[in-house]
Design a protein around this motif. Structure first.
Motif, PDB file in Angstrom:
ATOM      1  N   VAL A  18      36.043  34.125  43.369  1.00 38.46           N
ATOM      2  CA  VAL A  18      36.201  35.611  42.926  1.00 38.46           C
ATOM      3  C   VAL A  18      37.393  35.049  42.685  1.00 38.46           C
ATOM      4  O   VAL A  18      38.245  35.393  43.333  1.00 38.46           O
ATOM      5  N   CYS A  19      38.317  36.605  41.397  1.00 42.77           N
ATOM      6  CA  CYS A  19      39.732  36.527  41.547  1.00 42.77           C
ATOM      7  C   CYS A  19      39.991  37.950  42.250  1.00 42.77           C
ATOM      8  O   CYS A  19      39.389  38.929  42.426  1.00 42.77           O
ATOM      9  N   VAL A  20      40.379  37.424  43.457  1.00 43.49           N
ATOM     10  CA  VAL A  20      40.713  38.543  44.616  1.00 43.49           C
ATOM     11  C   VAL A  20      41.427  39.667  44.010  1.00 43.49           C
ATOM     12  O   VAL A  20      41.077  40.593  45.554  1.00 43.49           O
ATOM     13  N   ILE A  21      42.593  39.012  43.301  1.00 43.60           N
ATOM     14  CA  ILE A  21      43.294  39.941  43.132  1.00 43.60           C
ATOM     15  C   ILE A  21      42.698  41.606  42.143  1.00 43.60           C
ATOM     16  O   ILE A  21      42.485  42.149  42.955  1.00 43.60           O
ATOM     17  N   ALA A  22      41.727  41.079  41.918  1.00 46.31           N
ATOM     18  CA  ALA A  22      40.863  41.766  41.051  1.00 46.31           C
ATOM     19  C   ALA A  22      39.090  42.531  41.507  1.00 46.31           C
ATOM     20  O   ALA A  22      39.278  43.543  41.177  1.00 46.31           O
ATOM     21  N   GLY A  23      39.254  41.438  42.286  1.00 49.36           N
ATOM     22  CA  GLY A  23      37.692  41.647  43.394  1.00 49.36           C
ATOM     23  C   GLY A  23      36.721  41.673  42.277  1.00 49.36           C
ATOM     24  O   GLY A  23      36.707  40.999  40.959  1.00 49.36           O
ATOM     25  N   ASN A  25      35.805  44.271  40.022  1.00 49.39           N
ATOM     26  CA  ASN A  25      36.309  44.384  38.708  1.00 49.39           C
ATOM     27  C   ASN A  25      37.092  43.761  37.655  1.00 49.39           C
ATOM     28  O   ASN A  25      37.109  43.435  36.813  1.00 49.39           O
ATOM     29  N   CYS A  26      37.327  41.940  38.158  1.00 44.50           N
ATOM     30  CA  CYS A  26      37.982  41.219  37.244  1.00 44.50           C
ATOM     31  C   CYS A  26      36.808  40.670  36.718  1.00 44.50           C
ATOM     32  O   CYS A  26      35.752  39.443  36.819  1.00 44.50           O
ATOM     33  N   VAL A  27      36.877  40.365  35.162  1.00 47.41           N
ATOM     34  CA  VAL A  27      36.399  39.830  34.771  1.00 47.41           C
ATOM     35  C   VAL A  27      36.855  38.340  34.530  1.00 47.41           C
ATOM     36  O   VAL A  27      35.840  37.524  33.597  1.00 47.41           O
ATOM     37  N   CYS A  56      42.687  33.564  42.447  1.00 48.76           N
ATOM     38  CA  CYS A  56      42.392  33.865  41.619  1.00 48.76           C
ATOM     39  C   CYS A  56      43.101  34.532  40.028  1.00 48.76           C
ATOM     40  O   CYS A  56      42.738  32.244  40.274  1.00 48.76           O
ATOM     41  N   CYS A  57      42.495  34.929  38.914  1.00 52.87           N
ATOM     42  CA  CYS A  57      42.395  34.384  37.747  1.00 52.87           C
ATOM     43  C   CYS A  57      43.951  33.906  37.193  1.00 52.87           C
ATOM     44  O   CYS A  57      45.130  35.224  38.020  1.00 52.87           O
ATOM     45  N   PRO A  58      44.300  33.798  36.029  1.00 46.50           N
ATOM     46  CA  PRO A  58      45.626  33.072  35.350  1.00 46.50           C
ATOM     47  C   PRO A  58      46.155  34.858  34.865  1.00 46.50           C
ATOM     48  O   PRO A  58      47.401  34.824  35.194  1.00 46.50           O
ATOM     49  N   LEU A  59      44.827  35.403  34.793  1.00 45.60           N
ATOM     50  CA  LEU A  59      45.110  36.928  34.207  1.00 45.60           C
ATOM     51  C   LEU A  59      46.422  37.401  35.463  1.00 45.60           C
ATOM     52  O   LEU A  59      47.406  38.514  34.657  1.00 45.60           O
ATOM     53  N   CYS A  60      44.997  38.067  36.248  1.00 46.72           N
ATOM     54  CA  CYS A  60      45.656  38.952  37.146  1.00 46.72           C
ATOM     55  C   CYS A  60      46.842  37.858  38.156  1.00 46.72           C
ATOM     56  O   CYS A  60      47.482  39.094  38.398  1.00 46.72           O
ATOM     57  N   ASN A  61      47.515  36.671  38.226  1.00 49.58           N
ATOM     58  CA  ASN A  61      48.162  35.992  39.429  1.00 49.58           C
ATOM     59  C   ASN A  61      49.427  36.633  38.509  1.00 49.58           C
ATOM     60  O   ASN A  61      50.169  36.879  38.665  1.00 49.58           O
TER      61      ASN A  61
HETATM   62 ZN   LIG Z   1      41.563  38.602  37.807  1.00 49.65          ZN
END
Ligand SMILES: [Zn+2]
Length: 104
Positions: A18-23, A25-27, A56-61
Motif C-alpha cells: 500500500v502506498c504509505v504516502i497517500a494511504g 486514497n492512492c490508486v 510508496c508508488c512512484p507517482l506519490c514518491n
Molecule cells: Zn501513491
C-alpha cells in the motif's frame, strides 16, 4: 548506500504494498520504497534501515519531493516528510539508541 533488494521487498511486504504516502486514497500500487526523511537530511546508512523506509508508488514518491502548503503539512503530520519527525519516530522504536550515525 542504496537500499538492498531484500530490504526493499521486506518493506513493501510490511506495508502490504500500500502506498504509505497517500494511504488508502492512492490508486497506485507501491512498487518503490522511500525514506521518511530525505537522504539529504542525514547522510548516514541508518537512513536505509527498514524503520526509516516506507512503501510508496512512484507517482506519490515524485509528488512528495514537490510537496508544499497543506499537502506538505499533512505529510509532516504523518511523519513522512519531516526529518525531525522521522528522528523522533526512529528514537521511539529504538532504531536510534546512541545518537550516533545521524548527522545534522
Ligand atoms: Zn501513491
Amino acid at each position: 548506500m542504496a537500499v538492498s533488494k531484500r530490504t526493499k521487498l521486506a518493506v513493501l511486504a510490511r506495508d502490504n504494498y500500500v502506498c504509505v504516502i497517500a494511504g488508502l486514497n492512492c490508486v497506485g500500487v507501491a512498487t518503490v520504497v522511500d525514506h521518511r526523511a530525505n537522504r539529504g537530511s542525514g547522510g548516514s546508512t541508518v537512513l536505509d534501515a527498514p524503520e526509516n523506509l516506507i512503501a510508496c508508488c512512484p507517482l506519490c514518491n515524485g509528488g512528495k519531493e514537490d510537496a508544499d502548503g497543506a499537502y506538505r503539512a499533512e505529510l509532516v503530520a504523518r511523519g513522512i516528510r519531516n526529518a525531525t519527525t522521522a528522528v523522533e519516530h526512529m528514537t521511539t522504536i529504538g532504531a536510534i539508541t546512541t545518537g550516533k550515525g545521524w548527522a545534522y
